[in-house]
Design a protein around this motif. Structure first.
Motif, PDB file in Angstrom:
ATOM      1  N   ASP A 161       0.798  -1.223   0.000  1.00 16.09           N
ATOM      2  CA  ASP A 161       0.000   0.000   0.000  1.00 16.09           C
ATOM      3  C   ASP A 161       0.828   1.269   0.000  1.00 16.09           C
TER       4      ASP A 161
ATOM      5  N   LEU B  96      -0.352   5.776  -7.712  1.00 21.16           N
ATOM      6  CA  LEU B  96      -0.463   4.313  -7.738  1.00 21.16           C
ATOM      7  C   LEU B  96       0.347   3.733  -6.589  1.00 21.16           C
ATOM      8  N   THR B  97      -0.234   2.789  -5.866  1.00 21.63           N
ATOM      9  CA  THR B  97       0.525   2.048  -4.868  1.00 21.63           C
ATOM     10  C   THR B  97       1.323   0.953  -5.569  1.00 21.63           C
TER      11      THR B  97
ATOM     12  N   ARG C 135       1.036  -2.201  -5.007  1.00 21.42           N
ATOM     13  CA  ARG C 135       0.086  -3.267  -5.360  1.00 21.42           C
ATOM     14  C   ARG C 135      -0.627  -2.940  -6.667  1.00 21.42           C
ATOM     15  N   GLU C 136      -1.089  -1.694  -6.811  1.00 24.37           N
ATOM     16  CA  GLU C 136      -1.816  -1.290  -8.011  1.00 24.37           C
ATOM     17  C   GLU C 136      -0.915  -1.285  -9.247  1.00 24.37           C
TER      18      GLU C 136
ATOM     19  N   LEU D 192      -1.421  -3.658 -12.625  1.00 24.75           N
ATOM     20  CA  LEU D 192      -1.475  -3.114 -13.979  1.00 24.75           C
ATOM     21  C   LEU D 192      -0.434  -3.784 -14.873  1.00 24.75           C
TER      22      LEU D 192
ATOM     23  N   GLN E  88      -6.601   4.248 -11.906  1.00 28.14           N
ATOM     24  CA  GLN E  88      -7.473   3.310 -11.206  1.00 28.14           C
ATOM     25  C   GLN E  88      -8.702   2.923 -12.026  1.00 28.14           C
TER      26      GLN E  88
END
Length: 546
Positions: free
Chosen positions: A33, A48-49, A51-52, A56, A162
């Protein structure tokens, strides 16, 4: 295996750090996070974290595999700095392919060469950036090439990451089984970057995950960088400075990277003071601009200035205004960073030099016979590092020409190493102008301008510039005195020929003839001296008028 290949491989086989993708995955697992990206775009901020970002990248990689991108294939992309560039790069790597980024400022001539040379079958572009629409250019270039290339337009490149579909580049869900089969090893090629040409064409520099991982480990260790050192990245991500020492450094550390595609002092101030940037590696113009701004931003811990030795006056002003360590460094696309100043170095060594060698690497100065010269004597600058590139694409003979039997690589620069081991770059053997860290290929621009109907003879030489270090000056011999092309005429001609603006001359001087040797070679040093004296004389006259 050739002797040259053997020497390179032995250099690469030294103890390697954790592979970059393995380290990235560990960071995602440990701090999912934490912010990986802060993208400062006009009117908004995208974040963007880890994880994100990782999610992607997996979806992009899956899509690339689905559309037929092969393992080890180069994927070309000409995107501005920001989250989409970063996610695509990671996706390319997770698909087992090779990242081949192009500067957004490049136009038809350079893009055509890179696409054909790289053999890429996929070209990713934005729909528009800085009022330039890329699709018309891309279609024109692709139609003239021998290979089939699919153009992929990211119409949503500035959208919220997102919610975006990234123009269809994202698979519905990742195929982890397919991605596991494509996982690249340390010897796999990770990056294909093209340098400005000095021998008639740009050079395609190939780096492996191993060489880049070594460069990252040695750099972060030398400067004692940690995950708390938020990394500011004003340099274009398609340039090695932004790519390796911005994007990859931040991810290697598990730090937050703060990016912006368009340079402005106000955005720089926001990156540093609002988002806590502590480390930056960038060319001197960025340092000069924030130092001379009305309210210099505070919060940086280290500024590594590359592209040229930092002028003492600028370094002193920057340290006082920015309240941070300011150090010089030397590196290249081929060798990565080899020398750098340390924050605790004495000012007389820190400023006006290019630093000292990084642990695990070696530098030397030799004469034309290859004999090592003593401290203080100018000669050919050579380096040896496990971060050395693999080869030049299609031109391994260029590596053989530059590599000594003991593995030292001739950089093409002239240098002096002082008695304390500090590097002083004194010039270049080949005719390339260093404009704020960007290399202007003078010979190539001359070749284009020779075709101008009013030009009889022309030479492009460096003129000194306080902010950028050097700018290009065109020395022109015209066919008819009554038809002298001015600077605007020359630039309009270059634009029509598809030459990127960053390579255009910024001053024109008219001569009756160019100075040449008895063998007919243009004496560029004479031209550089002439323009330097003219600029100095003009500055003195301006001061007298005041």
């Amino acid at each position: 295996m050739s002797q040259t290949s053997k020497v390179l491989r032995e250099s690469h086989n030294q103890t390697q750090p954790t592979p970059f993708l393995d380290r990235f995955d560990e960071i995602v697992a440990r701090t999912p996070d934490k912010l990986a990206i802060v993208d400062l775009v006009a009117g908004s901020v995208h974040q963007l974290t880890y994880r994100e970002l990782s999610a992607l990248a997996d979806r992009i990689a899956t899509h690339l595999i689905q559309v037929g991108i092969a393992q080890g294939e180069a994927v070309a992309y000409q995107l501005p700095s920001g989250w989409a560039f970063i996610a695509l790069t990671l996706g390319i790597w997770r698909a087992g392919a090779v990242a081949c980024p192009l500067l957004p400022s490049l136009r038809e001539r350079e893009v055509r060469f890179i696409l054909e040379s790289s053999g890429s079958q996929l070209f990713v572009i934005p729909d528009e950036f800085r009022n330039y629409r890329y699709l018309d250019m891309a279609e024109s270039v692709v139609d003239s090439l021998s290979q089939h290339i699919t153009i992929f337009v990211l119409e949503e490149v500035s959208d919220n990451p997102q919610t975006t579909t990234l123009g269809g580049l994202l698979a519905d869900k990742p195929d982890y089984e397919a991605l596991a089969l494509r996982r690249p090893g340390q010897e796999a090629t990770a990056q294909l970057l093209y340098t400005s040409g000095t021998t008639g064409e740009p050079k395609g520099v190939l780096h492996t995950f191993g060489t880049l991982s070594y460069a990252l480990a040695s750099h972060t260790r030398t400067l004692e960088l940690t995950a708390e050192d938020t990394v500011w990245v004003p340099s274009p991500l398609a340039h090695q400075t932004g790519f390796l020492y911005g994007m990859m450094v931040s991810q290697y550390l598990g730090a937050t990277g703060v990016y912006h595609a368009i340079w402005s002092v106000d955005t720089a101030k926001k990156a540093i003071e609002e988002y806590g940037a502590r480390f930056v590696q960038a060319a001197m113009p960025f340092l000069a601009d924030i130092t001379r701004s009305e309210n210099p931003p505070l919060g940086l811990r280290i500024f590594v200035a590359t592209g040229a030795a930092i002028p003492r006056q600028l370094a002193g002003d920057a340290r006082q205004s920015l309240k941070c360590a300011v150090v010089g460094a030397w590196g290249s696309t081929e060798c990565c960073l080899v020398t750098v100043g340390r924050p605790d170095d004495a000012p007389e060594k820190l400023w006006g030099t290019d630093g000292r060698v990084i642990d695990g690497m070696a530098i030397r100065v030799v004469n034309d016979d290859g004999n090592v010269l003593p401290p203080g004597v100018e000669g050919n600058f050579q380096v040896k590092t496990p971060a050395m590139f693999s080869t030049y694409l299609h031109h391994h003979e260029w590596v053989q020409e530059a590599l000594a039997e003991d593995g030292f690589f001739d950089t093409g620069d002239l240098a002096v190493i002082d008695a304390d081991g500090y590097l002083h770059i004194t010039g270049r053997k080949k005719d390339v102008i260093n404009r704020g860290g960007e290399k202007v290929p003078a010979t190539e621009i001359e070749d284009v301008l020779y075709r101008h109907p009013a030009v009889l003879d022309i030479a492009i030489a460096a003129m000194p510039d306080e902010r950028l270090g050097e700018r290009a000056c065109a020395f022109v011999v015209v066919k008819e005195a009554a038809h002298k092309p001015n600077l605007a005429d020359l630039c309009t001609f270059l634009e029509a020929e598809g030459v990127a603006k960053i390579y255009w001359p910024e001053r024109v001087e008219y001569l009756n003839e160019l100075p040449r040797t008895a063998s007919g070679k243009i004496q560029k040093f004479v031209l550089r001296k002439q323009i330097e004296e003219k600029l100095r004389s003009g500055a003195q006259q301006a001061q007298g008028a005041l």
